[in-house]
Design a protein around this motif. Sequence first.
Motif, PDB file in Angstrom:
ATOM      1  N   SER A 280      -1.323  14.293  18.044  1.00 33.81           N
ATOM      2  CA  SER A 280      -2.085  13.150  17.568  1.00 33.81           C
ATOM      3  C   SER A 280      -2.281  12.227  18.765  1.00 33.81           C
ATOM      4  O   SER A 280      -2.304  12.694  19.900  1.00 33.81           O
ATOM      5  N   ASP A 281      -2.411  10.931  18.508  1.00 30.22           N
ATOM      6  CA  ASP A 281      -2.613   9.970  19.579  1.00 30.22           C
ATOM      7  C   ASP A 281      -1.704   8.770  19.328  1.00 30.22           C
ATOM      8  O   ASP A 281      -1.470   8.412  18.173  1.00 30.22           O
ATOM      9  N   PHE A 330       5.399  22.065  14.477  1.00 28.31           N
ATOM     10  CA  PHE A 330       4.112  21.575  15.000  1.00 28.31           C
ATOM     11  C   PHE A 330       3.392  20.793  13.915  1.00 28.31           C
ATOM     12  O   PHE A 330       3.346  21.205  12.759  1.00 28.31           O
ATOM     13  N   PHE A 331       2.830  19.649  14.286  1.00 25.13           N
ATOM     14  CA  PHE A 331       2.204  18.736  13.325  1.00 25.13           C
ATOM     15  C   PHE A 331       0.802  18.434  13.840  1.00 25.13           C
ATOM     16  O   PHE A 331       0.640  17.981  14.966  1.00 25.13           O
ATOM     17  N   THR A 332      -0.214  18.681  13.019  1.00 23.72           N
ATOM     18  CA  THR A 332      -1.577  18.348  13.435  1.00 23.72           C
ATOM     19  C   THR A 332      -2.391  17.938  12.211  1.00 23.72           C
ATOM     20  O   THR A 332      -1.876  17.916  11.102  1.00 23.72           O
ATOM     21  N   LEU A 363       0.660  19.547   8.247  1.00 25.53           N
ATOM     22  CA  LEU A 363      -0.680  18.957   8.270  1.00 25.53           C
ATOM     23  C   LEU A 363      -0.674  17.615   7.558  1.00 25.53           C
ATOM     24  O   LEU A 363      -0.054  17.464   6.510  1.00 25.53           O
ATOM     25  N   ALA A 364      -1.376  16.633   8.120  1.00 27.28           N
ATOM     26  CA  ALA A 364      -1.553  15.343   7.439  1.00 27.28           C
ATOM     27  C   ALA A 364      -2.728  14.620   8.077  1.00 27.28           C
ATOM     28  O   ALA A 364      -3.193  15.000   9.152  1.00 27.28           O
ATOM     29  N   GLY A 365      -3.184  13.572   7.415  1.00 22.66           N
ATOM     30  CA  GLY A 365      -4.277  12.764   7.973  1.00 22.66           C
ATOM     31  C   GLY A 365      -5.459  12.707   7.040  1.00 22.66           C
ATOM     32  O   GLY A 365      -6.204  11.744   7.004  1.00 22.66           O
ATOM     33  N   GLU A 366      -5.679  13.799   6.285  1.00 26.09           N
ATOM     34  CA  GLU A 366      -6.720  13.847   5.251  1.00 26.09           C
ATOM     35  C   GLU A 366      -6.396  15.055   4.409  1.00 26.09           C
ATOM     36  O   GLU A 366      -5.446  15.778   4.700  1.00 26.09           O
ATOM     37  N   ARG A 367      -7.190  15.292   3.379  1.00 27.34           N
ATOM     38  CA  ARG A 367      -6.885  16.413   2.501  1.00 27.34           C
ATOM     39  C   ARG A 367      -6.956  17.727   3.261  1.00 27.34           C
ATOM     40  O   ARG A 367      -7.896  17.969   4.008  1.00 27.34           O
ATOM     41  N   ALA A 368      -5.961  18.571   3.071  1.00 29.54           N
ATOM     42  CA  ALA A 368      -5.981  19.893   3.700  1.00 29.54           C
ATOM     43  C   ALA A 368      -6.615  20.850   2.692  1.00 29.54           C
ATOM     44  O   ALA A 368      -6.056  21.101   1.638  1.00 29.54           O
ATOM     45  N   ASP A 369      -7.808  21.333   3.013  1.00 30.09           N
ATOM     46  CA  ASP A 369      -8.488  22.203   2.047  1.00 30.09           C
ATOM     47  C   ASP A 369      -7.776  23.552   1.972  1.00 30.09           C
ATOM     48  O   ASP A 369      -7.256  24.057   2.971  1.00 30.09           O
ATOM     49  N   ILE A 385       2.643  23.432   5.870  1.00 33.95           N
ATOM     50  CA  ILE A 385       3.056  22.378   4.951  1.00 33.95           C
ATOM     51  C   ILE A 385       2.094  21.194   5.022  1.00 33.95           C
ATOM     52  O   ILE A 385       1.989  20.529   6.047  1.00 33.95           O
ATOM     53  N   ASP A 386       1.403  20.968   3.906  1.00 34.02           N
ATOM     54  CA  ASP A 386       0.570  19.775   3.814  1.00 34.02           C
ATOM     55  C   ASP A 386       1.491  18.656   3.359  1.00 34.02           C
ATOM     56  O   ASP A 386       2.292  18.845   2.450  1.00 34.02           O
ATOM     57  N   HIS A 387       1.438  17.504   4.016  1.00 39.98           N
ATOM     58  CA  HIS A 387       2.194  16.366   3.484  1.00 39.98           C
ATOM     59  C   HIS A 387       1.338  15.121   3.567  1.00 39.98           C
ATOM     60  O   HIS A 387       0.384  15.045   4.330  1.00 39.98           O
ATOM     61  N   TRP A 388       1.681  14.142   2.733  1.00 42.62           N
ATOM     62  CA  TRP A 388       0.786  13.005   2.534  1.00 42.62           C
ATOM     63  C   TRP A 388       1.492  11.692   2.820  1.00 42.62           C
ATOM     64  O   TRP A 388       2.566  11.443   2.306  1.00 42.62           O
ATOM     65  N   TRP A 389       0.872  10.891   3.680  1.00 42.68           N
ATOM     66  CA  TRP A 389       1.376   9.541   3.938  1.00 42.68           C
ATOM     67  C   TRP A 389       0.262   8.683   4.498  1.00 42.68           C
ATOM     68  O   TRP A 389      -0.874   9.128   4.579  1.00 42.68           O
ATOM     69  N   GLN A 390       0.576   7.439   4.844  1.00 38.04           N
ATOM     70  CA  GLN A 390      -0.451   6.492   5.258  1.00 38.04           C
ATOM     71  C   GLN A 390       0.050   5.650   6.427  1.00 38.04           C
ATOM     72  O   GLN A 390       1.255   5.566   6.661  1.00 38.04           O
ATOM     73  N   THR A 391      -0.901   5.018   7.119  1.00 35.41           N
ATOM     74  CA  THR A 391      -0.514   4.067   8.167  1.00 35.41           C
ATOM     75  C   THR A 391       0.506   3.081   7.602  1.00 35.41           C
ATOM     76  O   THR A 391       1.500   2.747   8.241  1.00 35.41           O
ATOM     77  N   GLU A 392       0.237   2.637   6.375  1.00 33.95           N
ATOM     78  CA  GLU A 392       1.099   1.624   5.769  1.00 33.95           C
ATOM     79  C   GLU A 392       2.520   2.122   5.541  1.00 33.95           C
ATOM     80  O   GLU A 392       3.474   1.363   5.674  1.00 33.95           O
TER      81      GLU A 392
END
Length: 630
Positions: A280-281, A330-332, A363-369, A385-392
């Motif tokens: 990521s960045d 690895f996370f992207t 995977l995270a950042g948006e929906r993983a199709d 592994i799709d996982h879900w979180w937010q900046t917050e």
Amino acid sequence: MAYKDIYDGWKADPEAFWMQAAEEVHWYKKPSKALFDETAPIYEWFSDGLTNTCYNAVDRHVDAGRGDEIAIMHESPITHATKGITYKELQARVSSLAGALKMRGVEKGDRVIIYMPMIPEALEAMLACARIGAVHSVVFGGFAAHELAVRIDDCTPKAIIAASCGLEPNRVVHYKPLLDKAIDMAEHKPEFCVIFQREQEVAKLNEGRDFSWHGFQYGVKPADCVPVEGNHPAYILYTSGTTGQPKGVVRATGGHLVALNWTMKNIYNIDVGDRFWAASDVGWVVGHSYICYGPLIKGAQTIVFEGKPIGTPHAGVFWRIIQNQRVKSFFTAPTALRAIKREDPNGDWIKRYKLHDLQAIFLAGERADPDTIKWAQEKFGVPVIDHWWQTETGWAIAANPLGIEELPVKIGSPSVAMPGYEIEILDEAGHPVKDGELGAIAIKLPLPPGTLQTLWNAEERYKKSYLTTFPGYYETGDAGIKDADGYVYIMARTDDVINVAGHRLSTGAMEEVLSNHPDVAECAVIGVADQLKGQSPLGFLCLNSGCTKDHATIVKEVVTAVRNDIGPVAAFKLACVVDRLPKTRSGKILRGTMVKIADNQPFKMPATIDDPAILDEIKVALQGLGYAKG
């Protein structure tokens, strides 16, 4: 212990759960309790403890005799550089920079903006601020001058640390002129700037205000770590607000340390000395949590990557680095995998590398199709592994906790709630809906440690943005469903739930159908204004490279597929083929902006857009379908 036991244990006694997790990090003075709820709904964690993030991320590993182990590996396929920095070297570099900042008057509580590319010095700047209790605010390197100026005025930094330039695959991004322009535009002026001169471009320094990175540190006494309170702000990270005024998410030190340390082993299965890479960045939350802080707090090795998934130099660059650095986890972002899959659908580049050490892809950042996940599962043979979180939130709300146990993967779901998060799906009136019904995803308060404590200088806005729609809950802004096993499905942003003739439909569900088509590499569905039905869905398709099939045929096939899978109620009739989709630099598709173009509404160019020219291409495509005529 199984996931269920751990989650139930947290629920039964959250206080004991987090106090136990807090034992794993270093405190100068231990907190008397975990949750401080005296000013609810503003909650704090570990407020009366004393700790230091830099000590936890750097010095304690040196003190434990691990100083010669690699802390940071820098990989830049753009400059062809690979460089390792040990924990001991990192300690020397960070304490020197911190000492120079201190000598120039930066103290505990002062803000410092960091405006840098993906180089180890960006992490050193973050850690140097943490070392002396300064509050950093990283702004994505190369961000437009106006956006940088807005952030300078909001957090009023004493200093700005920047690099002379950033590097894209075929161009140099001139940071210093952008910085100079931003300071000119801003009402608030920093006292000084520190510029890391890169050999690709040496920037002109302003006499009296600007210092070069090395000259700034010359002859300076290294600084020790300053103990700070558990509720002391660790950093401010701006996330785009709907009004165009950015929201400064404030992360407090104690909870940040405890939560990130907990996630490294329990979610990512990363322990002391393991090798972890989040592609990521540092300008994004993933870069804060999992390039800089998480891995180093755990005592693992982190990778700082300056490049792109494709084109620097080819679609195999990720796999080459995973092979050479023996990456374990690895996370992207799904968008990166989709870009690779579009270039290399058969995985020919993947076969060239030996990925023996790779145990999981996150995977995270948006929906993983589902299509992308299936492709990755098949090509890598490891859990995807799709996982879900937010900046917050700063870390995963829902995930498959590989370090506890590998739960069954349900494609399309980021799995289950992590300890600390009680997820409810609510209707518009705030009542929980039945399993399988679409609603707004909300999290019962208090949020766990490591999540946002408030917005910088904007407590009322914090309450209004997140806490008022559903009293007693944090509103995520996402819509989705929960199944009988407690698996969550994120279907869309709440704004992307469209109302077609009274039926609430998720654009995400339609995108899933479109992306299943063998020729479709990537897609987006938006809801456009429809006089008869209120809204009707419209699809954009990007095709796999080398696809020669007639576009009209592909459109016809996807329209039929949506009709078959979701039903005629979706009223999905229109789609067009485009070369690329407008996205933010972190890979989120700018659906809201596309809707405004289609409906002829005025829109503000998103500050985070990757390439503004794409919006003109979208407008032309929409005009071909009879929209965006204004």
